[in-house]
Design a protein around this motif. Structure first.
Motif, PDB file in Angstrom:
ATOM      1  N   MET A   1      20.586  29.209 -23.964  1.00 28.53           N
ATOM      2  CA  MET A   1      19.061  29.609 -24.102  1.00 28.53           C
ATOM      3  C   MET A   1      18.604  30.589 -22.783  1.00 28.53           C
ATOM      4  O   MET A   1      19.219  30.028 -21.708  1.00 28.53           O
ATOM      5  CB  MET A   1      18.438  28.411 -23.905  1.00 28.53           C
ATOM      6  CG  MET A   1      16.723  28.452 -23.881  1.00 28.53           C
ATOM      7  SD  MET A   1      16.019  26.852 -23.821  1.00 28.53           S
ATOM      8  CE  MET A   1      16.083  26.183 -25.376  1.00 28.53           C
ATOM      9  N   SER A   2      17.986  31.437 -22.885  1.00 26.38           N
ATOM     10  CA  SER A   2      17.581  32.244 -21.959  1.00 26.38           C
ATOM     11  C   SER A   2      16.310  31.616 -21.035  1.00 26.38           C
ATOM     12  O   SER A   2      15.809  30.803 -21.633  1.00 26.38           O
ATOM     13  CB  SER A   2      17.212  33.771 -22.354  1.00 26.38           C
ATOM     14  OG  SER A   2      15.900  33.414 -23.102  1.00 26.38           O
ATOM     15  N   TRP A   3      15.931  32.118 -19.981  1.00 30.85           N
ATOM     16  CA  TRP A   3      14.997  31.785 -19.122  1.00 30.85           C
ATOM     17  C   TRP A   3      13.733  32.091 -19.899  1.00 30.85           C
ATOM     18  O   TRP A   3      12.680  31.461 -19.917  1.00 30.85           O
ATOM     19  CB  TRP A   3      15.138  32.407 -17.687  1.00 30.85           C
ATOM     20  CG  TRP A   3      16.090  31.773 -17.066  1.00 30.85           C
ATOM     21  CD1 TRP A   3      17.263  32.371 -16.771  1.00 30.85           C
ATOM     22  CD2 TRP A   3      16.164  30.589 -16.202  1.00 30.85           C
ATOM     23  NE1 TRP A   3      18.016  31.301 -15.938  1.00 30.85           N
ATOM     24  CE2 TRP A   3      17.380  30.212 -15.517  1.00 30.85           C
ATOM     25  CE3 TRP A   3      15.271  29.546 -16.058  1.00 30.85           C
ATOM     26  CZ2 TRP A   3      17.785  29.495 -14.826  1.00 30.85           C
ATOM     27  CZ3 TRP A   3      15.454  28.493 -15.375  1.00 30.85           C
ATOM     28  CH2 TRP A   3      16.834  28.192 -14.623  1.00 30.85           C
ATOM     29  N   PHE A   4      13.705  33.173 -20.323  1.00 30.85           N
ATOM     30  CA  PHE A   4      12.336  33.510 -21.113  1.00 30.85           C
ATOM     31  C   PHE A   4      12.138  32.854 -22.442  1.00 30.85           C
ATOM     32  O   PHE A   4      11.047  32.340 -22.584  1.00 30.85           O
ATOM     33  CB  PHE A   4      12.407  34.911 -21.751  1.00 30.85           C
ATOM     34  CG  PHE A   4      11.329  35.441 -22.445  1.00 30.85           C
ATOM     35  CD1 PHE A   4      10.022  35.859 -22.008  1.00 30.85           C
ATOM     36  CD2 PHE A   4      11.554  35.633 -24.128  1.00 30.85           C
ATOM     37  CE1 PHE A   4       8.985  36.170 -22.844  1.00 30.85           C
ATOM     38  CE2 PHE A   4      10.301  35.854 -24.925  1.00 30.85           C
ATOM     39  CZ  PHE A   4       9.192  36.357 -24.155  1.00 30.85           C
ATOM     40  N   GLU A   5      13.261  32.317 -23.071  1.00 25.77           N
ATOM     41  CA  GLU A   5      13.089  31.374 -24.163  1.00 25.77           C
ATOM     42  C   GLU A   5      12.429  29.930 -23.770  1.00 25.77           C
ATOM     43  O   GLU A   5      11.461  29.276 -24.369  1.00 25.77           O
ATOM     44  CB  GLU A   5      14.380  31.159 -24.916  1.00 25.77           C
ATOM     45  CG  GLU A   5      15.001  32.209 -25.872  1.00 25.77           C
ATOM     46  CD  GLU A   5      16.102  31.907 -26.444  1.00 25.77           C
ATOM     47  OE1 GLU A   5      16.637  30.807 -27.026  1.00 25.77           O
ATOM     48  OE2 GLU A   5      17.086  32.742 -26.224  1.00 25.77           O
ATOM     49  N   SER A   6      12.949  29.418 -22.566  1.00 30.28           N
ATOM     50  CA  SER A   6      12.572  28.177 -21.888  1.00 30.28           C
ATOM     51  C   SER A   6      11.345  28.166 -21.602  1.00 30.28           C
ATOM     52  O   SER A   6      10.525  27.248 -21.689  1.00 30.28           O
ATOM     53  CB  SER A   6      13.503  27.951 -20.755  1.00 30.28           C
ATOM     54  OG  SER A   6      13.391  28.784 -19.782  1.00 30.28           O
ATOM     55  N   LEU A   7      10.725  29.518 -21.163  1.00 28.42           N
ATOM     56  CA  LEU A   7       9.695  29.643 -20.747  1.00 28.42           C
ATOM     57  C   LEU A   7       8.373  29.548 -21.879  1.00 28.42           C
ATOM     58  O   LEU A   7       7.548  28.653 -21.712  1.00 28.42           O
ATOM     59  CB  LEU A   7       9.333  30.971 -19.781  1.00 28.42           C
ATOM     60  CG  LEU A   7       7.747  31.292 -19.764  1.00 28.42           C
ATOM     61  CD1 LEU A   7       6.959  30.482 -18.831  1.00 28.42           C
ATOM     62  CD2 LEU A   7       7.797  32.988 -19.334  1.00 28.42           C
ATOM     63  N   ILE A   8       8.779  30.110 -22.858  1.00 30.65           N
ATOM     64  CA  ILE A   8       7.974  30.152 -23.985  1.00 30.65           C
ATOM     65  C   ILE A   8       8.063  28.648 -24.684  1.00 30.65           C
ATOM     66  O   ILE A   8       6.997  28.281 -25.093  1.00 30.65           O
ATOM     67  CB  ILE A   8       8.338  31.292 -25.138  1.00 30.65           C
ATOM     68  CG1 ILE A   8       8.274  32.500 -24.430  1.00 30.65           C
ATOM     69  CG2 ILE A   8       7.427  30.970 -26.697  1.00 30.65           C
ATOM     70  CD1 ILE A   8       6.879  33.015 -24.092  1.00 30.65           C
ATOM     71  N   LEU A   9       9.142  28.076 -24.768  1.00 33.13           N
ATOM     72  CA  LEU A   9       9.295  26.738 -25.295  1.00 33.13           C
ATOM     73  C   LEU A   9       8.573  25.549 -24.538  1.00 33.13           C
ATOM     74  O   LEU A   9       7.982  24.779 -25.054  1.00 33.13           O
ATOM     75  CB  LEU A   9      10.681  26.427 -25.660  1.00 33.13           C
ATOM     76  CG  LEU A   9      11.392  27.154 -26.619  1.00 33.13           C
ATOM     77  CD1 LEU A   9      13.003  26.940 -26.914  1.00 33.13           C
ATOM     78  CD2 LEU A   9      10.701  26.980 -28.147  1.00 33.13           C
ATOM     79  N   GLY A  10       8.595  25.840 -22.985  1.00 35.35           N
ATOM     80  CA  GLY A  10       7.866  24.888 -22.141  1.00 35.35           C
ATOM     81  C   GLY A  10       6.203  25.075 -22.525  1.00 35.35           C
ATOM     82  O   GLY A  10       5.643  24.142 -22.605  1.00 35.35           O
ATOM     83  N   LEU A  11       5.789  26.280 -22.582  1.00 35.98           N
ATOM     84  CA  LEU A  11       4.450  26.557 -22.834  1.00 35.98           C
ATOM     85  C   LEU A  11       4.084  25.724 -24.447  1.00 35.98           C
ATOM     86  O   LEU A  11       2.976  25.216 -24.156  1.00 35.98           O
ATOM     87  CB  LEU A  11       4.188  27.988 -23.029  1.00 35.98           C
ATOM     88  CG  LEU A  11       4.394  28.771 -21.672  1.00 35.98           C
ATOM     89  CD1 LEU A  11       4.160  30.245 -21.806  1.00 35.98           C
ATOM     90  CD2 LEU A  11       3.128  28.212 -20.866  1.00 35.98           C
ATOM     91  N   VAL A  12       4.850  26.246 -25.384  1.00 37.54           N
ATOM     92  CA  VAL A  12       4.485  25.674 -26.517  1.00 37.54           C
ATOM     93  C   VAL A  12       4.566  24.061 -26.369  1.00 37.54           C
ATOM     94  O   VAL A  12       3.730  23.467 -27.216  1.00 37.54           O
ATOM     95  CB  VAL A  12       5.536  25.913 -27.557  1.00 37.54           C
ATOM     96  CG1 VAL A  12       5.478  25.286 -28.988  1.00 37.54           C
ATOM     97  CG2 VAL A  12       5.522  27.500 -27.969  1.00 37.54           C
ATOM     98  N   GLN A  13       5.528  23.368 -26.105  1.00 38.03           N
ATOM     99  CA  GLN A  13       5.657  22.055 -25.713  1.00 38.03           C
ATOM    100  C   GLN A  13       4.289  21.529 -25.032  1.00 38.03           C
ATOM    101  O   GLN A  13       3.779  20.492 -25.449  1.00 38.03           O
ATOM    102  CB  GLN A  13       7.018  21.415 -24.777  1.00 38.03           C
ATOM    103  CG  GLN A  13       6.905  19.980 -24.368  1.00 38.03           C
ATOM    104  CD  GLN A  13       6.909  19.192 -25.624  1.00 38.03           C
ATOM    105  OE1 GLN A  13       7.296  19.493 -26.771  1.00 38.03           O
ATOM    106  NE2 GLN A  13       6.185  17.920 -25.307  1.00 38.03           N
TER     107      GLN A  13
END
Length: 294
Positions: A1-13
Motif C-alpha cells: 500500500m502506498s502512502w497516497f492510498e493510505s492518505l485517501i483511505l484514512g480520509l474515507v475512514q
C-alpha cells in the motif's frame, strides 16, 4: 500500500465511520473503484482505532463519569442503581454479541462478506430500514409537539430509559455491522429509533457502545499488519488521518441530527447500492475486485 492510498483511505475512514453509510463498505469500494488492492478487514479494524480515539476525546466527560461510577459500583452496592454505573454495565452487555460473532465469523468477515454484490445489497436494504426508522422517529416527535392532540404517544426515550433488554437489542444491531455495508452507527441508530429512542440518544449510545468492540477488534488485528500489501507505516498514517477527520465529523453529526433527519443518508445509501449493482452487472466491476489471490 502506498502512502497516497493510505492518505485517501484514512480520509474515507474518518469521513464515514460515524455516518450511517458504512465505513468498511466505503474503504472496500474506494479501493475497488481506484483499482487498488482491497485494504482488508485488518486495515479497516486498525484505522477504526483512530476514529474511536476521537470518540474517547469528544465524549471524554461522559466516558470518565461512566467508568468512575462503574468501578465504584463494584465496591458499593448503593451505586448499582446509579444511571452511569448501569450504563457501564449495559455497554459491556451490549458488546457481547459483536465480540462473540466477530470471533466466530472471522473467516467470513475477511472473505465472503467483502463481495461487492453483498455490500450493494446491505447498502440498499439497511438504507430502507434506516428510512423507515427515521420516519417513525419524525412522526413521534411531531406527535409530541402537536399541542396535546396525541396524548397517547409516549415521549422519545433517553439513555435514562435504557435497560438490559434494550441494551442487548442495541448490541445485536451493532453485530450486524460485521457485514460491510450495514454500518455500525446505521444499524444501532435504526434499532434505537425502532425502540422509541430520540435521534440524539440513539446516536450517543451508538458511539459509546462501539468503543469496546472497535478497540478490541483493532488490537486483535494488529498482528495482521505487515502481512500482504499492508505495512505499518501507511496503516499508522491512515489511522492518524482518520482520527483528525473523525473528530470533526462527530462534532458536525451530533449537531446535524438535533435538527435534521437521516433521509440524506438513506437516499445516498440506496443510490450507491443501485449504482454498485449496475456496475457489477455491466461487468465494469468484478464482485471480487481488488481481492488478493492469497
Amino acid at each position: 500500500m502506498s502512502w497516497f492510498e493510505s492518505l485517501i483511505l484514512g480520509l474515507v475512514q474518518g469521513l464515514t465511520e460515524f455516518l450511517p453509510i458504512s465505513s468498511s463498505a466505503h474503504l472496500r469500494l474506494t479501493a475497488a473503484f481506484a483499482g487498488w488492492e482491497d485494504p482488508g478487514a485488518a486495515f479497516t479494524a486498525i484505522t477504526q482505532i483512530g476514529t474511536e480515539t476521537a470518540v474517547l476525546i469528544y465524549f471524554r466527560k461522559d466516558i470518565s463519569r461512566i467508568i468512575s461510577a462503574w468501578f465504584r459500583s463494584l465496591r458499593d452496592r448503593s451505586m448499582r442503581s446509579d444511571h452511569d454505573a448501569q450504563l457501564g454495565w449495559l455497554v459491556i452487555v451490549g458488546s457481547l454479541p459483536i465480540g462473540i460473532l466477530g470471533v466466530t465469523l472471522k473467516d467470513h468477515i475477511e472473505g465472503p462478506f467483502r463481495d461487492l454484490r453483498l455490500i450493494a445489497t446491505t447498502l440498499v436494504v439497511m438504507g430502507v430500514v434506516l428510512g423507515i426508522a427515521d420516519r417513525l422517529a419524525a412522526r413521534r416527535a411531531a406527535a409530541e409537539t402537536s399541542g396535546g392532540r396525541h396524548r397517547s404517544v409516549a415521549p422519545g426515550k433517553t439513555l435514562k430509559d435504557l435497560g438490559v433488554r434494550d441494551g442487548l437489542i442495541y448490541g445485536l444491531c451493532q453485530a450486524m455491522a460485521l457485514v460491510p455495508g450495514v454500518s455500525r452507527s446505521g444499524a444501532t441508530i435504526s434499532g434505537g429509533l425502532f425502540m422509541g429512542y430520540t435521534r440524539e440518544a440513539a446516536a450517543r449510545y451508538s458511539f459509546l457502545l462501539a468503543i469496546p468492540a472497535v478497540l478490541a477488534s483493532g488490537l486483535f488485528e494488529l498482528t495482521e499488519v505487515g502481512e500482504g500489501h499492508v505495512s505499518w507505516g501507511p496503516t499508522i498514517f491512515a489511522t492518524v488521518i482518520a482520527f483528525g477527520v473523525g473528530y470533526a465529523v462527530i462534532a458536525w453529526f451530533m449537531k446535524f441530527i438535533s435538527t435534521r433527519s437521516f433521509m440524506p443518508f438513506v437516499i445516498y445509501r440506496i443510490l450507491l447500492g443501485l449504482l454498485l449493482f449496475a456496475l457489477v452487472a455491466a461487468g465494469v466491476l468484478s464482485p471480487h475486485a481488488g481481492e488478493s489471490a492469497g
